[in-house]
Design an enzyme around this catalytic site. Structure first.
Site, mmCIF file in Angstrom:
data_model
loop_
_atom_site.group_PDB
_atom_site.id
_atom_site.type_symbol
_atom_site.label_atom_id
_atom_site.label_comp_id
_atom_site.label_asym_id
_atom_site.label_seq_id
_atom_site.Cartn_x
_atom_site.Cartn_y
_atom_site.Cartn_z
ATOM 1 N N ALA A 70 32.282 -17.012 -51.659
ATOM 2 C CA ALA A 70 33.577 -17.654 -51.413
ATOM 3 C C ALA A 70 34.034 -18.484 -52.608
ATOM 4 C CB ALA A 70 33.504 -18.528 -50.167
ATOM 5 N N ARG A 108 21.054 -24.198 -52.723
ATOM 6 C CA ARG A 108 21.440 -24.895 -53.948
ATOM 7 C C ARG A 108 21.277 -26.406 -53.781
ATOM 8 N NH1 ARG A 108 26.877 -21.490 -53.457
ATOM 9 N NH2 ARG A 108 26.157 -19.521 -54.345
ATOM 10 N N MET A 161 30.925 -28.495 -51.743
ATOM 11 C CA MET A 161 31.038 -27.056 -51.531
ATOM 12 C C MET A 161 29.990 -26.299 -52.336
ATOM 13 S SD MET A 161 33.144 -25.616 -49.383
ATOM 14 C CE MET A 161 34.836 -26.196 -49.361
ATOM 15 N N HIS A 221 26.004 -29.552 -46.290
ATOM 16 C CA HIS A 221 27.367 -29.965 -46.627
ATOM 17 C C HIS A 221 27.850 -31.021 -45.625
ATOM 18 C CE1 HIS A 221 31.463 -28.554 -48.312
ATOM 19 N NE2 HIS A 221 31.674 -29.672 -47.637
ATOM 20 N N ASP A 236 31.787 -20.978 -58.621
ATOM 21 C CA ASP A 236 33.025 -21.761 -58.656
ATOM 22 C C ASP A 236 32.845 -23.208 -58.230
ATOM 23 O OD1 ASP A 236 34.504 -21.866 -55.535
ATOM 24 O OD2 ASP A 236 32.672 -20.725 -55.857
ATOM 25 N N LYS A 285 25.568 -25.026 -45.438
ATOM 26 C CA LYS A 285 26.628 -25.710 -44.710
ATOM 27 C C LYS A 285 26.159 -26.928 -43.906
ATOM 28 C CE LYS A 285 29.460 -23.060 -46.624
ATOM 29 N NZ LYS A 285 29.671 -23.471 -48.020
ATOM 30 N N ASP A 303 28.354 -15.871 -56.921
ATOM 31 C CA ASP A 303 28.600 -16.569 -55.666
ATOM 32 C C ASP A 303 29.583 -15.721 -54.857
ATOM 33 O OD1 ASP A 303 28.861 -18.774 -53.769
ATOM 34 O OD2 ASP A 303 30.825 -19.105 -54.678
ATOM 35 N N ALA A 308 36.253 -33.070 -48.550
ATOM 36 C CA ALA A 308 35.649 -31.919 -47.876
ATOM 37 C C ALA A 308 35.146 -30.881 -48.866
ATOM 38 C CB ALA A 308 36.656 -31.287 -46.920
#
EC number: 3.11.1.1
Length: 264
Positions: A11, A157, A46, A53, A183, A50, A9, A42
């Site tokens: 970030a 994802r 993740m 998200h 992560d 986005k 990944d 928030a």
């Protein structure tokens, strides 16, 4: 069994320690509308594309209830699109500041390449966002062999398509000859859905959500408790292994190879 490729990944895993670039922006676009959301809320989705998200945030019961209190209706798709457009505009402006490789990543990548391991990558960022991040990261010494964004496949994802595209472009198969490192919970699901060895990295992760300074200054007992919470979350969502730092990755790889483990 020989591991032939590792898919990372971006970030929170290889760049942007703590995955802070998108966090404040997600909070800001809701705050501007009089709907307060927490950092914990928030961070929860993740790793997703986005716009997905933003949509996931609007579907959280507490946030939806607060939105309904303010607007007398639930968020609409038009609201989601409007917020996402604002999100993109703000994020594009700050992304170059959040593309520095996390300490130790470049050294681990160099070591993997010396072993003949290919380096792929997936992300929740769009292609346009990654054009910024990847360019800046490359200037600072980190450049994987291949990058796939959700724009390049039918869906991001937790679907496995980005991992499959990496496998095809890198020429590696079967999928259990590859490791996925990430992560977030969505990273773990992506790796498992792709049939890959799946590894969650804890320090610097979005799931832990701490800066390097906070990690250094935190009471050791408190930090250990937080690490174990994240470790358990990764395992509950499919991680075969967890590591605290990227420097532990090669020992995991050697363990898989020596033990001739079978993915279950």
């Amino acid at each position: 069994m020989k591991i032939e490729a590792v898919i990372f990944d971006w970030a929170g895993t290889t760049v942007d320690y703590g995955c802070f670039a998108p966090l404040e922006v997600f909070m800001e676009i809701f705050h501007k509308r009089g709907v307060a959301i927490t950092a914990e809320e928030a961070r929860k989705p993740m790793g997703l594309l986005k716009i997905d998200h933003v949509r996931a945030l609007t579907e959280m019961p507490r946030i939806a209830s607060e939105w309904n209190r303010v607007f007398r209706q639930l968020p609409t798709e038009a609201d989601i699109q409007e917020m996402y457009e604002e999100f993109e505009e703000i994020l594009f402006a700050i992304l170059p500041r959040y593309a520095s490789p996390i300490n130790g990543v470049k050294e681990v990548i160099a070591s993997l390449r010396e072993r003949g391991i290919k380096i792929g990558s997936t992300t929740g960022y769009t292609r346009e966002m990654m054009d910024i991040v990847a360019k800046e990261a490359a200037l600072q010494g980190y450049k994987p062999d291949f990058l796939v964004t959700p724009d390049d496949v039918p869906a991001g994802r937790p679907y496995p398509w980005m991992c499959y595209k990496n496998a095809m472009e890198l020429g590696v198969y079967p999928m259990n000859h590859m490791i996925k490192v990430g992560d977030t919970v969505s990273d773990m699901k992506e790796g498992r859905n792709a049939g890959m060895w799946t590894v969650g990295v804890i320090l610097g992760s979005s799931e832990l959500g701490l800066t390097e300074e906070e990690v250094e200054n935190m009471d050791s007992v408190e930090l250990r408790e937080k690490i174990e919470v994240v470790r358990n979350r990764f395992v509950e969502n499919g991680a075969h292994f967890t590591i605290e730092t990227m420097q532990e990755l090669e020992s995991v790889m050697e363990h898989i190879e020596k033990q001739e483990l079978i993915i279950s």
